[in-house]
Design an enzyme around this catalytic site. Structure first.
Site, PDB file in Angstrom:
ATOM      1  N   LYS A   1      38.674  36.715  49.476  1.00 45.07           N
ATOM      2  CA  LYS A   1      37.897  37.952  49.405  1.00 45.07           C
ATOM      3  C   LYS A   1      36.672  37.813  48.505  1.00 45.07           C
ATOM      4  O   LYS A   1      35.624  38.384  48.813  1.00 45.07           O
ATOM      5  CB  LYS A   1      38.754  39.170  49.036  1.00 45.07           C
ATOM      6  CG  LYS A   1      39.498  39.095  47.732  1.00 45.07           C
ATOM      7  CD  LYS A   1      40.440  40.280  47.594  1.00 45.07           C
ATOM      8  CE  LYS A   1      41.523  40.022  46.565  1.00 45.07           C
ATOM      9  NZ  LYS A   1      41.115  39.496  45.258  1.00 45.07           N
TER      10      LYS A   1
ATOM     11  N   ARG B   1      43.771  48.620  43.929  1.00 48.03           N
ATOM     12  CA  ARG B   1      44.957  47.807  44.202  1.00 48.03           C
ATOM     13  C   ARG B   1      46.247  48.606  44.063  1.00 48.03           C
ATOM     14  O   ARG B   1      47.309  48.092  44.378  1.00 48.03           O
ATOM     15  CB  ARG B   1      45.025  46.654  43.198  1.00 48.03           C
ATOM     16  CG  ARG B   1      44.331  45.369  43.633  1.00 48.03           C
ATOM     17  CD  ARG B   1      44.215  44.493  42.392  1.00 48.03           C
ATOM     18  NE  ARG B   1      44.332  43.092  42.639  1.00 48.03           N
ATOM     19  CZ  ARG B   1      43.331  42.217  42.545  1.00 48.03           C
ATOM     20  NH1 ARG B   1      42.102  42.616  42.289  1.00 48.03           N
ATOM     21  NH2 ARG B   1      43.548  40.941  42.713  1.00 48.03           N
TER      22      ARG B   1
ATOM     23  N   ARG C   1      43.204  25.543  44.262  1.00 42.08           N
ATOM     24  CA  ARG C   1      42.167  26.107  43.385  1.00 42.08           C
ATOM     25  C   ARG C   1      42.506  25.839  41.918  1.00 42.08           C
ATOM     26  O   ARG C   1      41.612  25.634  41.095  1.00 42.08           O
ATOM     27  CB  ARG C   1      42.034  27.614  43.646  1.00 42.08           C
ATOM     28  CG  ARG C   1      40.894  28.258  42.908  1.00 42.08           C
ATOM     29  CD  ARG C   1      40.646  29.672  43.375  1.00 42.08           C
ATOM     30  NE  ARG C   1      41.573  30.628  42.790  1.00 42.08           N
ATOM     31  CZ  ARG C   1      41.588  31.932  43.082  1.00 42.08           C
ATOM     32  NH1 ARG C   1      40.752  32.438  43.967  1.00 42.08           N
ATOM     33  NH2 ARG C   1      42.446  32.739  42.499  1.00 42.08           N
TER      34      ARG C   1
ATOM     35  N   ARG D   1      41.483  28.361  36.599  1.00 44.00           N
ATOM     36  CA  ARG D   1      41.874  29.744  36.289  1.00 44.00           C
ATOM     37  C   ARG D   1      43.271  29.745  35.698  1.00 44.00           C
ATOM     38  O   ARG D   1      44.177  29.115  36.223  1.00 44.00           O
ATOM     39  CB  ARG D   1      41.834  30.600  37.566  1.00 44.00           C
ATOM     40  CG  ARG D   1      40.485  31.238  37.791  1.00 44.00           C
ATOM     41  CD  ARG D   1      40.456  32.071  39.035  1.00 44.00           C
ATOM     42  NE  ARG D   1      41.429  33.166  39.052  1.00 44.00           N
ATOM     43  CZ  ARG D   1      41.321  34.225  39.841  1.00 44.00           C
ATOM     44  NH1 ARG D   1      40.284  34.342  40.650  1.00 44.00           N
ATOM     45  NH2 ARG D   1      42.235  35.165  39.838  1.00 44.00           N
TER      46      ARG D   1
ATOM     47  N   ARG E   1      51.662  37.587  41.602  1.00 45.36           N
ATOM     48  CA  ARG E   1      50.473  38.262  42.139  1.00 45.36           C
ATOM     49  C   ARG E   1      50.680  38.623  43.615  1.00 45.36           C
ATOM     50  O   ARG E   1      50.278  39.693  44.068  1.00 45.36           O
ATOM     51  CB  ARG E   1      49.230  37.390  41.935  1.00 45.36           C
ATOM     52  CG  ARG E   1      48.796  37.362  40.460  1.00 45.36           C
ATOM     53  CD  ARG E   1      47.937  36.160  40.097  1.00 45.36           C
ATOM     54  NE  ARG E   1      46.706  36.083  40.827  1.00 45.36           N
ATOM     55  CZ  ARG E   1      46.079  34.927  41.108  1.00 45.36           C
ATOM     56  NH1 ARG E   1      46.600  33.767  40.719  1.00 45.36           N
ATOM     57  NH2 ARG E   1      44.949  34.944  41.761  1.00 45.36           N
TER      58      ARG E   1
END
Ligand code: AMP
Length: 193
Positions: free
Chosen positions: A14, A89, A128, A134, A145
């Protein structure tokens, strides 16, 4: 003038697709995750508060996130439109955004949902983790998540689906191909860009 939401599970792309929309259609992008990460990097009070939730894969509490979004949506550069990436969210955030928009006399034009299967999302996020560094891209936190997406954010999608067309886009495949699908989905919505 376009007011858009980009909703999707973690790892659905996104952020990438929001940047593309923003640069191609000239719509200002607002990513709550990015705002939090900037605040964490700058060690602001908001950043210190948000970090403990982000690192655990939890949502930053609604009252913190909501007031941050309210401030951002009152800035001059977004009065003609925006694309919100990663907000709302939770159901409480939907109510809050409804309140801001109705105070402003505005409404949403497009709600875009980007899809991908959980296995694919975990694979992408672990990849990632090796490149972006991250702190919330490790397997346990990724699972949490995803869990929150299924238990809370899918309710958000359901609420918007009940009101207006949610444009659903398959997020699996080449970034350019996904972007073509995104543009097609946006143009197919009743209130076109
Ligand atoms: P993202 O970059 O969108 O994956 O967001 C990274 C993290 O920021 C999330 O896992 C949450 O901890 C926090 N965050 C971003 N947006 C929200 C939101 N709308 N509500 C609560 N927490 C959020």
């Amino acid at each position: 003038m376009t007011r858009m939401l980009m909703i999707g599970p973690p790892g659905s792309g996104k952020g990438t697709q929001t940047e593309r929309i923003s640069s191609t259609l000239g719509i200002v992008a607002i990513s709550t995750g990015d705002i939090f990460r900037h605040n964490v990097a700058a060690a602001t009070r908001l950043g210190r508060e948000a970090k403990k939730y982000m690192d655990a894969g939890e949502f930053v509490p609604d009252h913190v996130t909501n007031s941050m979004v309210r401030n951002r949506l009152n800035e001059a550069d977004v009065q003609d439109g925006f694309i919100l990436d990663g907000y709302p969210r939770t159901s409480g955030q939907v109510d809050y955004l409804d309140g801001i928009l109705s105070e402003q006399g505005n409404s949403l034009d497009v709600v875009l949902r980007l899809d991908a299967a959980d296995d694919e999302l975990v694979r992408r996020l672990l990849l990632r983790a090796t490149t972006d560094g991250r702190t919330d891209d490790n397997e346990a936190v990724i699972r949490r998540r995803l869990d929150l997406f299924h238990t809370q954010t899918e309710q958000v999608i359901a609420r918007y689906s009940g009101r207006r067309t949610v444009a659903r886009v398959n997020g699996v495949g080449d970034v350019d191909d996904v972007f073509d699908r995104v543009l097609h989905a946006i143009s197919a919505v009743d209130a076109p860009v």
